[in-house]
Design a protein around this motif. Structure first.
Motif, PDB file in Angstrom:
ATOM      1  N   ARG A  40      12.776   8.615  -1.585  1.00  0.00           N
ATOM      2  CA  ARG A  40      11.502   7.649  -0.798  1.00  0.00           C
ATOM      3  C   ARG A  40      10.299   7.336  -1.575  1.00  0.00           C
ATOM      4  O   ARG A  40       9.548   6.115  -0.976  1.00  0.00           O
ATOM      5  N   LEU A  41       9.988   8.051  -2.030  1.00  0.00           N
ATOM      6  CA  LEU A  41       8.573   7.610  -3.054  1.00  0.00           C
ATOM      7  C   LEU A  41       8.613   6.749  -4.112  1.00  0.00           C
ATOM      8  O   LEU A  41       7.992   5.681  -4.090  1.00  0.00           O
ATOM      9  N   ALA A  42       9.975   6.289  -4.684  1.00  0.00           N
ATOM     10  CA  ALA A  42      10.719   5.606  -5.351  1.00  0.00           C
ATOM     11  C   ALA A  42      10.148   4.420  -4.794  1.00  0.00           C
ATOM     12  O   ALA A  42      10.705   2.734  -4.773  1.00  0.00           O
ATOM     13  N   ASN A  43      11.241   4.462  -3.317  1.00  0.00           N
ATOM     14  CA  ASN A  43      11.108   3.269  -2.722  1.00  0.00           C
ATOM     15  C   ASN A  43       9.726   3.053  -2.280  1.00  0.00           C
ATOM     16  O   ASN A  43       9.513   1.315  -1.084  1.00  0.00           O
ATOM     17  N   ALA A  44       9.094   2.917  -1.399  1.00  0.00           N
ATOM     18  CA  ALA A  44       7.682   3.028  -0.916  1.00  0.00           C
ATOM     19  C   ALA A  44       6.258   2.741  -1.897  1.00  0.00           C
ATOM     20  O   ALA A  44       5.997   1.963  -1.936  1.00  0.00           O
ATOM     21  N   LEU A  45       6.793   2.434  -3.696  1.00  0.00           N
ATOM     22  CA  LEU A  45       5.523   2.570  -4.009  1.00  0.00           C
ATOM     23  C   LEU A  45       5.278   1.437  -4.339  1.00  0.00           C
ATOM     24  O   LEU A  45       4.341   0.594  -4.521  1.00  0.00           O
ATOM     25  N   PRO A  46       7.011  -0.121  -4.462  1.00  0.00           N
ATOM     26  CA  PRO A  46       5.959  -1.284  -4.287  1.00  0.00           C
ATOM     27  C   PRO A  46       5.547  -1.711  -3.373  1.00  0.00           C
ATOM     28  O   PRO A  46       5.412  -3.051  -2.679  1.00  0.00           O
ATOM     29  N   GLU A  47       5.793  -0.668  -2.118  1.00  0.00           N
ATOM     30  CA  GLU A  47       5.772  -1.429  -0.339  1.00  0.00           C
ATOM     31  C   GLU A  47       4.168  -1.431  -0.247  1.00  0.00           C
ATOM     32  O   GLU A  47       3.186  -1.629   0.561  1.00  0.00           O
TER      33      GLU A  47
END
Length: 838
Positions: free
Chosen positions: A263-270
């Protein structure tokens, strides 16, 4: 005499005829139990259902005389005492009941994992087994029956791991499929309420085990191994039962930790806010600190860089400004970049790609700063000498402007960490001041930064640093120059190099070095660990520097602390790491002299030609790369000699065992002001920070005070000051010191600080979320006009007398009296401020 448990009416007449007087004597089991326990009476419940089986069970389970038999009571044998004794013998839990304590699920979970423990329960009669189970359910809770059923099924070794899976039942969003899958794991007979209780009990036990494992010693290692074994077993059982997806929120399972990283990997671009929230979720996992501290810290580095990338673009306005900014900000970026470059070997592809995306974006931004710095360095080098304007600190002035000031109180120990970059200094400074054993000192409210010589190589920059003047030379020149500089300022001095540091067998340091530190002479020591690692180490070994990794650093610091000496931790130059691929070789060029400088006619792309009095090679003209990817020689772990910010910036960290060793005009440097704002989770402003003053009405043209320079802590507020006073929104601190209650409190306190000082401290604490270090509180007081206080703890004591009305803790010292906490709600209540928003 014949003993039997057969009722009298079932004994044959033939047998009775052989007996003396043909008489049957009935023995009461209760009387036997009283004798065995030395009790005067028994709990009456043991004479009726459902406990009638208990006396016979106690008689049958009597320990051997060699073991001392049953414990002697001497009074009434209660039901609980009898059951504790029986369960202790039958299940092998004797040690649990020492002192009369009751059994808990933690003890039963440990018992379920012992060889032969569950088999003891299985070998009992149905009545005894059921009675023990019911009693344990009453004393150990609703989770006990589930555990005992698992033990009877021969699954005792899986009991704790299965409890982790049972947490599916505690999730309100659990799907029916997950509930069915869990039912197939536990089988029939377990109610949902029992499974939920069991899951909570197991989580409580795991939390205690993890706490034990966080310590040191054999017991903590045993607890750690127990946690690892159980949770890996739970991970495997969850996979076999197709429950991995349903358990991804579980705070104990390794698969749950991986899910949080995903989930962190998905959140970094946000963006940074989403990334910070995702990282906090990662850090909250129960195994984060125990098993995955490096992975959690690496994830934090990515989030920090995300915040830095989200901030306005930094600028390079001058050489002096750039090196100060590099020590205060961009060097911390380099620290995070180095760790992200090494990466996470266990990261899934999506996470690795997310890290690489952040890393590459930050490197591109850093490269622009290096290019801009080289553009400023070229004209500056043509005329730069000591004493130049723009507050640039040349490396030859470090001894005169820093070490010499310290010598006013106590001769310092000058530790030269050859090749220490700003990134390394950031980590070392953070570690040393974080332990509370060292205070960082400063003369202007910031960590000092000097500019290396050109080219930034050891033979030039180190000799110049130690001699206090531009010079090219080796160890002999350094020794003579160091002694001569200090002799010129009426101090004896001695310098030690690599071969002069280690002591003989049984001694860590050379006795001559130890004697020098104990003397009144200024002592210099050159430590080559970092520079040698650049030549021979792996890139990964240079991404993370702690005190123990720098050979002899810890021992030298301990010696200096023992002698009450301040320490100057300084470099001669920094370094860049080799982060190029295997396909990238040396850059073909003319006049190659070293890995990062050459002679020649014209500079190429990524290079700059530098001339002037600070260039001590090739008659005052060299070509050096500002791009960190350029090298002229075979591959090493890292390089120095070029014009990149990381090479040209010389960090200077001043440490003292006590702030009392600060020279006149100097003070302790709070950790909050050393770390850049984006490094912390709350991105709070550096202390002393004050809430902005909102002008309500302006009646005349305002005069504007000059703004402080970048990184300046103690300058006047850069806010507009109206010529004619106008109503303004008061800060929390200003509201407090303006109350009649505060005025009344001041009558009972000696040497009350100025009101603006107290207000500034309250506002600094409020702006930081309620907690600050002692040094930060002292800095806030000084910045508001208060006097420098060598005992900030005493200052806080005065504040407690002012603000802690009727014993309510508004201000308090926490964390072994190293930090100060403000209770904002209690403060407003005690001083009768109106509710916020009213």
């Amino acid at each position: 005499m014949v003993t039997t448990d057969v009722p009298g009416d079932q004994i044959s007449l033939d047998l009775l005829g052989e007996m003396v007087r043909s008489q049957i004597i009935a023995v009461d089991e209760v009387d036997i139990v009283k004798q065995l326990f030395g009790a005067s009476d028994l709990d009456p419940r043991m004479r009726r259902d459902p406990w009638q089986w208990l006396p016979a069970a106690l008689i049958a389970a009597e320990p051997d005389a060699a073991q001392g038999g049953w414990p002697q009571r001497g009074a009434v044998l209660t039901l609980d005492a009898a059951m504790r004794a029986l369960v202790g013998v039958r299940l092998g839990l004797e040690g649990v009941y020492e002192g009369g304590v009751s059994v808990d699920v933690d003890a039963l979970l440990a018992w379920s994992r012992t060889p032969g423990g569950p088999e003891r329960l299985a070998g009992l009669s149905e009545a005894e087994r059921q009675g023990i189970t019911e009693w344990l359910a009453q004393s150990a809770g609703e989770a006990a029956p589930v555990l005992l059923r698992l033990a009877l099924q021969g699954r005792g070794t899986e009991a704790t791991a299965l409890g982790v899976l049972a947490s599916v039942m505690t999730d309100d969003a659990a799907s029916p499929d997950a509930a069915v899958a869990l039912g197939s794991v536990f089988g029939s007979g377990s109610r949902p309420s029992e499974l939920r209780a069991y899951a909570r009990a197991v989580e409580g036990s795991l939390t205690r085990w993890i706490g034990e494992a966080s310590g040191r010693g054999p017991q903590s290692e045993e607890a750690r191994q127990r946690v690892v074994d159980v949770l890996h077993q739970a991970n495997q059982l969850a996979g076999n039962a197709h429950l991995t997806a349903a358990l991804e929120e579980n705070p104990f399972l390794p698969s749950g930790f991986q899910a949080r990283l995903h989930r962190l990997a998905n959140a970094l671009p946000e963006g940074p806010q989403a990334a910070q929230a995702a990282w906090e979720h990662v850090a909250e996992h129960q195994l984060a600190a125990l098993l995955y501290p490096k992975r959690v810290e690496l994830a934090r580095m990515a989030v920090r860089l995300s915040r830095w990338l989200d901030a306005p673009d930094p600028v390079v306005s001058s050489v002096g400004q750039a090196v100060r900014a590099h020590v205060a900000d961009w060097g911390w970026v380099d620290r995070a970049l180095a760790q992200l470059w090494v990466g996470d070997e266990e990261a899934e592809p999506a996470l690795a790609q997310a890290y690489r995306t952040v890393h590459d974006a930050a490197r591109r931004r850093r490269a622009l700063l290096d290019e801009a710095f080289a553009g400023r360095l070229e004209p500056w080098a043509q005329h730069a000498t000591a004493g130049q304007p723009e507050e640039t600190l040349p490396i030859e002035d470090v001894l005169r402007k820093v070490a010499l000031k310290l010598a006013e109180k106590r001769p310092p120990l000058v530790l030269v960490l050859d090749g220490m970059s700003s990134a390394v200094a950031a980590q070392l400074g953070e570690e040393l001041t974080g332990a509370g054993r060292w205070s960082e000192l400063s003369g202007d409210g910031r960590r000092a930064a000097a500019v290396a010589m050109i080219p930034s190589v050891t033979v030039i920059s180190r000799a110049t640093l130690l001699c206090g003047r531009p010079v090219l030379g080796g160890q002999s020149a350094e020794k003579e120059g160091f002694a001569a500089f200090w002799k010129q300022h009426q101090h004896e001095a001695v310098l030690f190099h690599k071969s002069e540091i280690p002591g003989p067998a049984g001694q860590l340091l050379d006795p001559r070095l130890v004697a020098a530190i104990a003397s009144d002479a200024v002592v210099g020591v050159v430590l080559n660990t970092i520079d040698e690692s650049l030549d021979h180490g792996q890139q990964s070994s240079l991404a993370d520097w702690s005190v123990v990794r720098v050979k002899y650093l810890a021992e030298l610091l301990n010696s200096a602390r023992g002698q009450g000496r301040p320490v100057v931790l300084v470099s001669d130059h920094g370094h860049v790491l080799d982060r190029t691929g295997a396909e990238v070789g040396p850059l073909p060029a003319e006049g190659v002299e070293s890995a990062r400088w050459r002679t020649g006619a014209l500079p190429g792309e990524g290079e700059v030609a530098l001339t002037g009095p600070r260039v001590l090679e090739n008659g005052g003209r060299v070509i050096v790369p500002w791009s960190e990817v350029i090298r002229y020689t075979p591959r090493k772990a890292g390089y120095h000699g070029g014009a990149a910010l990381a090479e040209m910036t010389v960090p200077v960290v001043v440490l003292a065992p006590s702030a009392a060793l600060a020279p006149d005009g100097w003070s302790e440097l709070p950790r909050e002001s050393v770390q850049p704002a984006w490094w912390g989770a709350d991105a709070a402003a550096s202390v002393p920070a004050r809430p902005p003053v909102k002008t309500v009405k302006k009646t005349a043209q305002a005069k504007v005070k000059p703004r402080p320079q970048a990184g300046e802590l103690f300058a006047d507020d850069a806010v507009e000051v109206p010529v004619t006073p106008a109503p303004a929104v008061l800060t929390l601190g200003q509201q407090i010191v303006g109350t009649k209650i505060y005025e009344h409190q001041g009558k009972f306190v000696r040497k009350v600080p100025d009101r603006k000082v107290v207000a500034a401290v309250i506002d600094a604490l409020d702006a930081s979320g309620g907690t600050l270090s002692l040094a930060a509180v002292a800095a806030a007081a000084v910045a508001s006009g208060g006097r420098t206080n060598t005992r900030p703890e005493g200052f806080v004591t005065v504040l407690t007398r002012l603000l802690n009305i009727e014993g309510y803790e508004v201000i308090s010292l926490i964390d072994s009296r190293a930090r100060v906490r403000l209770n904002r709600e209690t403060l407003r209540e005690q001083f009768e401020l109106p509710k916020e928003g009213v």
